[in-house]
Enzyme design. Structure first.
Site, PDB file in Angstrom:
ATOM      1  CB  CYS A  11      -0.969   0.048   1.134  1.00  0.00           C
ATOM      2  SG  CYS A  11      -0.576   0.071   2.724  1.00  0.00           S
ATOM      3  NE  ARG A  17      -5.268   1.567   1.942  1.00  0.00           N
ATOM      4  CZ  ARG A  17      -4.722   2.501   0.742  1.00  0.00           C
ATOM      5  NH1 ARG A  17      -5.598   2.701  -0.539  1.00  0.00           N
ATOM      6  NH2 ARG A  17      -3.811   3.473   0.100  1.00  0.00           N
ATOM      7  CG  ASP A 120     -13.569 -23.154 -18.515  1.00  0.00           C
ATOM      8  OD1 ASP A 120     -14.484 -22.905 -18.784  1.00  0.00           O
ATOM      9  OD2 ASP A 120     -12.712 -23.723 -17.799  1.00  0.00           O
TER      10      ASP A 120
END
Length: 192
Positions: A11, A17, A120
């Site tokens: 960050c 963060r 997928d």
């Protein structure tokens, strides 16, 4: 892949963060063999502890908060990492400006998990079956996620984690939730 799979959280200041990402990733994945986690900031408050409001949330979650010191992001940290997860798209741009060859392994945290979810199902399952270890699963998944990024919509503000620095408690709560949710989702995928 290196012998140890290195995760790097990034960050800006490395006090809100990315420490949350670092310690939650370590909590959820770090007990697995072959995984290391660390964090750094693009403009780090070098040597400082993480912000108390973020530390409180990590402690409540059950994650370790001991011995944290903010560290400046250096190109070598990026080069030595196997996967770099940032808080925002701006951090990705900053990293790629310095280490352009790292593009296939640098994502925002939320982007990485969003793209992982959009793979997928058969391809994702195949990658997960290549290894019994979390490190091996990540090594198989990251190239698929990078390829998916090339086909998917460009990252948006939804892929960023809000910066809570010097903000009210509710912003810390929102920021922590934006870190916690994707990391929990990643943990569940890697268990699959």
């Amino acid at each position: 892949m290196t012998e140890t799979y290195a995760l790097l959280a990034v960050c800006t200041g490395n006090i809100c963060r990315s420490p949350a990402m670092d310690r939650l990733l370590a909590h959820e994945l770090g007990s697995q063999p072959g995984i290391t986690v660390r964090s750094a900031g693009t403009h780090a408050h070098v040597g400082e502890d993480m912000e108390a409001q973020m530390k409180d949330r990590l402690v409540e979650y059950g994650a370790d908060t001991e011995d944290f010191e903010a560290e400046q992001l250096e190109p070598e940290l990026v080069r030595s990492a196997d996967l770099v997860l940032t808080a925002t798209r701006e951090h990705v741009r900053d990293i790629l400006a310095d280490v352009p060859e790292s593009r296939q392994k640098v994502f925002t945290l939320r982007e990485f998990v969003r793209l992982l979810d959009s793979l997928d199902p058969a391809a994702r399952a195949g990658a997960l079956e290549t290894s019994q270890t979390v490190a091996g699963k990540l090594a198989a998944l990251v190239p698929l996620v990078a390829d998916r990024r090339d086909q998917a919509q460009a990252p948006t503000a939804q892929d960023d984690v809000v910066d809570p620095y010097m903000m009210p408690e509710d912003v810390f709560e929102e920021s922590f939730a934006q870190v916690r949710g994707p990391i929990e989702a990643l943990r569940e995928t890697l268990r699959g």
